[in-house]
Design an enzyme around this catalytic site. Structure first.
Site, PDB file in Angstrom:
ATOM      1  N   CYS A   1      20.706  66.486  -1.765  1.00  0.00           N
ATOM      2  CA  CYS A   1      21.400  66.295  -0.556  1.00  0.00           C
ATOM      3  C   CYS A   1      21.130  64.965   0.037  1.00  0.00           C
ATOM      4  CB  CYS A   1      20.779  67.305   0.675  1.00  0.00           C
ATOM      5  SG  CYS A   1      20.653  68.970  -0.030  1.00  0.00           S
TER       6      CYS A   1
ATOM      7  N   HIS B   1      19.120  64.346   9.162  1.00  0.00           N
ATOM      8  CA  HIS B   1      19.616  65.244   8.412  1.00  0.00           C
ATOM      9  C   HIS B   1      19.722  66.586   8.899  1.00  0.00           C
ATOM     10  CE1 HIS B   1      20.179  66.497   4.372  1.00  0.00           C
ATOM     11  NE2 HIS B   1      19.075  67.283   4.312  1.00  0.00           N
TER      12      HIS B   1
ATOM     13  N   GLU C   1      11.305  67.012   9.901  1.00  0.00           N
ATOM     14  CA  GLU C   1      12.222  65.848  10.360  1.00  0.00           C
ATOM     15  C   GLU C   1      11.769  65.329  11.777  1.00  0.00           C
ATOM     16  OE1 GLU C   1      16.663  63.682  10.104  1.00  0.00           O
ATOM     17  OE2 GLU C   1      16.424  65.866  10.004  1.00  0.00           O
TER      18      GLU C   1
ATOM     19  N   LYS D   1      25.940  68.102  11.078  1.00  0.00           N
ATOM     20  CA  LYS D   1      25.921  69.493  10.319  1.00  0.00           C
ATOM     21  C   LYS D   1      26.310  70.787  11.135  1.00  0.00           C
ATOM     22  CE  LYS D   1      23.298  68.022   6.238  1.00  0.00           C
ATOM     23  NZ  LYS D   1      22.629  66.518   6.874  1.00  0.00           N
TER      24      LYS D   1
ATOM     25  N   HIS E   1      26.461  71.905   5.776  1.00  0.00           N
ATOM     26  CA  HIS E   1      25.931  70.938   4.797  1.00  0.00           C
ATOM     27  C   HIS E   1      26.594  70.748   3.686  1.00  0.00           C
ATOM     28  CE1 HIS E   1      22.922  68.669   2.988  1.00  0.00           C
ATOM     29  NE2 HIS E   1      21.989  69.526   2.857  1.00  0.00           N
TER      30      HIS E   1
ATOM     31  N   PHE F   1      16.314  68.041  -2.202  1.00  0.00           N
ATOM     32  CA  PHE F   1      15.367  68.571  -2.834  1.00  0.00           C
ATOM     33  C   PHE F   1      14.746  67.870  -3.953  1.00  0.00           C
ATOM     34  CE2 PHE F   1      17.365  73.131  -2.297  1.00  0.00           C
ATOM     35  CZ  PHE F   1      16.859  73.264  -1.026  1.00  0.00           C
TER      36      PHE F   1
END
Length: 411
Positions: free
Chosen positions: A162, A301, A312, A333, A338, A397
């Site tokens: 991502c 994010h 975050e 998002k 996403h 990830f």
């Protein structure tokens, strides 16, 4: 070090198939989430996705070329076409070896794998298409863009889940800074709303099972339950400043900082103290020679998973220190879901448009405060204020963290 500016932008998103359409929808707080139509979701817990709508690859290439690509490449080509047109570059006047590509995809084509594996099972190896491999591998977004537009400079494909789009733009920025190219087409692309893609992320418990599109992708909200799978592409034209000035290009903004780190912690969870993402932000600000007090906005994010949003938030507090409670933060998002490898590209464009219009979009759909996520996520509608400096965060990830810093251009 050469200065690098943004001179063109292109986007394919769940709320618009151009930058103008996308940004107009952002300003309307449009949520591009709905029932899954690209596959049969009857047996799936997850019923919603953020799909690209009304897209026809044949509007961007001939039918034969379109058949030899999958959706993630179609989106990349279309977004690049728009970005190059927007930039006003005359490629016939450019040295093609000084114009490069840095477009990444986190996954490539699951569609090809699924389709060709069924052929293999039913008819044996002779039934598998000779185009299987070149249609599925993730570097083919960059490869096809390079081929179709005649771009012969550095052509790379960053794959960091991502964080792919953000790393791709960051590496293109560095390429121009160090003189390896004068122009780079950069961003991310993805299309993974497929049976195996949805099943895999559902089994990972990463996707929300919410059935209300307006309460599905709700980053930082206490009732958040996972992210919504999206798709699309975000591509920008980055250009060495003197090259852009020489041809009197329109300059949208200047990219001034890039930070990249690894959590070295867990394959799916960010570091629990936010230290890795914080260090990426700190590095981007140091690279840009700005302080937390200079940052007006952070495009988070902000996936809507419990761990991402909490960690975050901790990262922003670590990086921004006493400025953390002041800076405006929101998650795109909340409207587009996403976009995985494409997220960073679209969110970087959001930052550039925020600077251009002095407009900060809210985190749409947010209702229930979380005492652990206690920063200003722009929850009471849009904010219109002067916007001169933005950070864009992406976490992938594997522990990949990337931050870009973009500023209003000043000669």
């Amino acid at each position: 070090m050469k200065r690098v500016v943004v001179t063109g932008m292109g986007a394919i998103t769940p709320i618009g198939n151009s930058v103008d359409e996308f940004w107009a929808a952002v300003k309307k707080q449009t949520v591009g989430i709905g029932e899954i139509t690209k596959m049969d979701a009857t047996d799936y817990k997850v019923k919603l996705a953020a799909e690209v709508k009304g897209f026809d690859a044949r509007e961007h290439m001939d039918a034969k070329t379109a058949r030899r690509m999958e959706a993630f490449c179609h989106y990349a080509v279309a977004a690049t076409e728009e970005a190059l047109k927007d930039s006003g570059l005359d490629l016939q006047q450019e040295d093609p070896y000084r114009v490069g590509v840095s477009i990444g995809s986190g996954i490539g084509s699951l569609q090809t794998i699924e389709r060709e594996f069924q052929k293999l099972l039913k008819g044996g190896p002779r039934k598998v298409s000779p185009l299987m491999v070149p249609m599925l591998i993730s570097n083919m977004a960059a490869g096809n863009v390079s081929i179709l537009f005649g771009l012969k400079g550095k052509s790379i494909n960053v794959v960091t889940a991502c964080a792919t789009g953000t790393h791709s733009i960051g590496e293109a920025f560095r390429t121009i800074q160090y003189g390896d190219a004068e122009v780079m087409v950069a961003g991310g692309t993805e299309s993974a709303i497929t049976p195996s893609g949805m099943a895999g992320f559902t089994s990972l418990t990463a996707l929300t099972t919410a059935e209300d599109p307006l309460r599905a992708s709700i980053p930082f909200d206490k009732e958040r339950g996972g992210f919504v799978m999206g798709e699309g592409a975000g591509v920008v034209v980055l250009e060495e400043l003197e090259h852009a000035l020489k041809r009197n290009a329109k300059i949208y903004a200047e990219i001034v900082g890039y930070g990249a780190t690894s959590d070295a912690f867990h394959i799916t969870s960010p570091a629990e103290d936010g230290s890795g993402a914080a260090k990426a932000m700190e590095m981007a600000m140091a690279d840009a020679k700005v302080t937390p007090a200079d940052v007006d906005y952070i495009n988070a994010h902000g996936t809507g998973t419990h761990h991402n949003d909490l960690f975050e938030t901790k990262a922003i507090k670590l990086a921004m220190k006493e400025e953390a409670s002041r800076v405006k933060i929101s998650s795109t998002k909340s409207m587009v879901g996403h976009l995985l490898g494409a997220a960073g590209g679209v969110e970087f464009i959001t930052c550039v448009k925020s600077i251009e219009d002095n407009y900060l979009h809210p985190t749409v759909g947010y209702r229930v405060p979380d005492e652990e996520c206690d920063l200003d996520y722009i929850t009471d509608g849009p904010v219109e204020q002067e916007v001169n400096c933005c950070l864009s965060n992406s976490l992938g990830f594997g522990g990949h963290n990337a931050t870009l810093c973009v500023k209003r251009f000043e000669k």
